[in-house]
Design a protein around this motif. Structure first.
Motif, PDB file in Angstrom:
ATOM      1  N   ARG A 282       0.618  -1.537  -0.569  1.00 26.74           N
ATOM      2  CA  ARG A 282      -0.339   0.119  -0.200  1.00 26.74           C
ATOM      3  C   ARG A 282       1.121   0.929  -0.114  1.00 26.74           C
ATOM      4  O   ARG A 282       2.039   1.365   0.502  1.00 26.74           O
ATOM      5  N   PHE A 283       0.100   2.161  -0.578  1.00 22.88           N
ATOM      6  CA  PHE A 283       0.676   3.568  -0.066  1.00 22.88           C
ATOM      7  C   PHE A 283       0.423   4.700   0.423  1.00 22.88           C
ATOM      8  O   PHE A 283      -0.571   5.040   0.224  1.00 22.88           O
ATOM      9  N   ASP A 284       0.898   4.931   1.827  1.00 22.68           N
ATOM     10  CA  ASP A 284       0.890   5.817   2.686  1.00 22.68           C
ATOM     11  C   ASP A 284       0.983   7.232   2.414  1.00 22.68           C
ATOM     12  O   ASP A 284       2.047   7.664   2.275  1.00 22.68           O
ATOM     13  N   VAL A 285       1.076   8.367   2.731  1.00 21.34           N
ATOM     14  CA  VAL A 285       0.699  10.000   3.112  1.00 21.34           C
ATOM     15  C   VAL A 285       1.402  10.194   5.090  1.00 21.34           C
ATOM     16  O   VAL A 285      -0.408   9.749   5.148  1.00 21.34           O
ATOM     17  N   ILE A 286       2.091  10.106   5.158  1.00 21.29           N
ATOM     18  CA  ILE A 286       2.138  11.085   6.426  1.00 21.29           C
ATOM     19  C   ILE A 286       2.665  12.775   6.660  1.00 21.29           C
ATOM     20  O   ILE A 286       3.786  13.018   6.306  1.00 21.29           O
ATOM     21  N   GLU A 287       1.655  12.926   7.049  1.00 19.31           N
ATOM     22  CA  GLU A 287       2.095  14.330   7.388  1.00 19.31           C
ATOM     23  C   GLU A 287       2.193  15.576   8.429  1.00 19.31           C
ATOM     24  O   GLU A 287       1.494  14.529   9.482  1.00 19.31           O
ATOM     25  N   ILE A 288       3.321  15.829   8.360  1.00 22.72           N
ATOM     26  CA  ILE A 288       3.950  16.753   9.717  1.00 22.72           C
ATOM     27  C   ILE A 288       3.393  17.511   9.762  1.00 22.72           C
ATOM     28  O   ILE A 288       4.172  18.329   8.847  1.00 22.72           O
ATOM     29  N   TYR A 289       3.144  18.575  11.117  1.00 25.61           N
ATOM     30  CA  TYR A 289       2.759  19.765  10.941  1.00 25.61           C
ATOM     31  C   TYR A 289       3.662  20.231  12.268  1.00 25.61           C
ATOM     32  O   TYR A 289       3.392  19.455  13.463  1.00 25.61           O
ATOM     33  N   LEU A 290       4.235  21.256  11.794  1.00 23.62           N
ATOM     34  CA  LEU A 290       5.882  20.895  12.862  1.00 23.62           C
ATOM     35  C   LEU A 290       5.795  21.745  13.757  1.00 23.62           C
ATOM     36  O   LEU A 290       6.118  21.342  14.543  1.00 23.62           O
ATOM     37  N   ASN A 291       5.602  23.093  13.015  1.00 27.41           N
ATOM     38  CA  ASN A 291       4.815  24.182  14.689  1.00 27.41           C
ATOM     39  C   ASN A 291       3.577  23.298  15.547  1.00 27.41           C
ATOM     40  O   ASN A 291       3.792  23.243  17.009  1.00 27.41           O
ATOM     41  N   ASP A 292       2.341  22.365  15.334  1.00 30.16           N
ATOM     42  CA  ASP A 292       1.913  22.026  15.862  1.00 30.16           C
ATOM     43  C   ASP A 292       1.810  20.654  16.444  1.00 30.16           C
ATOM     44  O   ASP A 292       1.238  20.639  17.213  1.00 30.16           O
ATOM     45  N   LYS A 293       3.036  20.347  15.979  1.00 32.10           N
ATOM     46  CA  LYS A 293       3.846  18.871  16.682  1.00 32.10           C
ATOM     47  C   LYS A 293       2.172  17.730  16.352  1.00 32.10           C
ATOM     48  O   LYS A 293       1.702  16.977  17.176  1.00 32.10           O
ATOM     49  N   LYS A 294       2.002  18.339  14.945  1.00 33.80           N
ATOM     50  CA  LYS A 294       1.170  16.839  14.812  1.00 33.80           C
ATOM     51  C   LYS A 294       0.881  15.843  13.881  1.00 33.80           C
ATOM     52  O   LYS A 294       2.399  16.411  12.654  1.00 33.80           O
ATOM     53  N   ILE A 295       0.602  14.846  13.565  1.00 31.65           N
ATOM     54  CA  ILE A 295       0.938  13.999  12.783  1.00 31.65           C
ATOM     55  C   ILE A 295      -0.566  13.208  12.516  1.00 31.65           C
ATOM     56  O   ILE A 295      -1.040  13.196  12.992  1.00 31.65           O
ATOM     57  N   ASN A 296      -0.486  12.936  10.750  1.00 25.09           N
ATOM     58  CA  ASN A 296      -1.959  12.855  10.042  1.00 25.09           C
ATOM     59  C   ASN A 296      -1.205  11.832   9.303  1.00 25.09           C
ATOM     60  O   ASN A 296      -0.245  11.599   8.062  1.00 25.09           O
ATOM     61  N   HIS A 297      -1.645  10.843   9.535  1.00 27.31           N
ATOM     62  CA  HIS A 297      -1.298   9.558   8.973  1.00 27.31           C
ATOM     63  C   HIS A 297      -2.295   8.963   7.768  1.00 27.31           C
ATOM     64  O   HIS A 297      -3.522   8.327   8.418  1.00 27.31           O
ATOM     65  N   ILE A 298      -2.154   8.816   7.047  1.00 28.41           N
ATOM     66  CA  ILE A 298      -3.455   9.204   5.743  1.00 28.41           C
ATOM     67  C   ILE A 298      -3.243   7.160   4.825  1.00 28.41           C
ATOM     68  O   ILE A 298      -1.797   7.125   4.443  1.00 28.41           O
ATOM     69  N   VAL A 299      -3.553   6.563   5.701  1.00 29.53           N
ATOM     70  CA  VAL A 299      -3.203   5.215   4.760  1.00 29.53           C
ATOM     71  C   VAL A 299      -3.957   5.299   3.797  1.00 29.53           C
ATOM     72  O   VAL A 299      -5.680   5.709   3.246  1.00 29.53           O
TER      73      VAL A 299
END
Length: 114
Positions: A94-111
């Motif tokens: 599968r192909f995933d995208v992981i978004e890293i929001y550096l200032n907010d220290k958030k991670i969004n893992h799109i499976v």
């Protein structure tokens, strides 16, 4: 912090995130003549090709929006090369995208992003 440093930091954050979720990192920055894949991991028996996108803010759009059609095609072609090179034709991928929001220290893992 320049864009290369932001990208490297984002990839390290994504790597640690995947490990914390029980993933096993197979390759980091896998490069060929046709392109690169940020991370290749084994997660729940699947081979996962991960594109990491880091942003300090969303002034120029969400990180996943940078994974356009051209980028997806390049990643897919590199993944095909990796699969052939390592004789992995009969494995679930599968192909995933992981978004890293550096200032907010958030991670969004799109499976299964594409």
């Amino acid at each position: 912090m320049n864009n290369i440093e932001k990208g490297n930091l984002g990839e390290e954050i994504a790597l640690k995130y995947l490990l914390s979720k029980g993933g096993k990192i197979i390759e980091k920055n896998y490069r060929t003549k046709i392109g690169e894949i940020d991370l290749i991991a084994k997660i729940n028996g699947e081979l996962v090709f991960v594109e990491v996108k880091s942003r300090s803010n969303i002034n120029y759009g969400y990180p996943c929006e940078a994974v356009n059609c051209k980028k997806r095609k390049k990643i897919t072609n590199v993944a095909k090369y990796y699969i052939l090179e390592n004789c992995l034709q009969n494995i679930s991928i599968r192909f995933d995208v992981i978004e890293i929001y550096l200032n907010d220290k958030k991670i969004n893992h799109i499976v299964n992003a594409f």
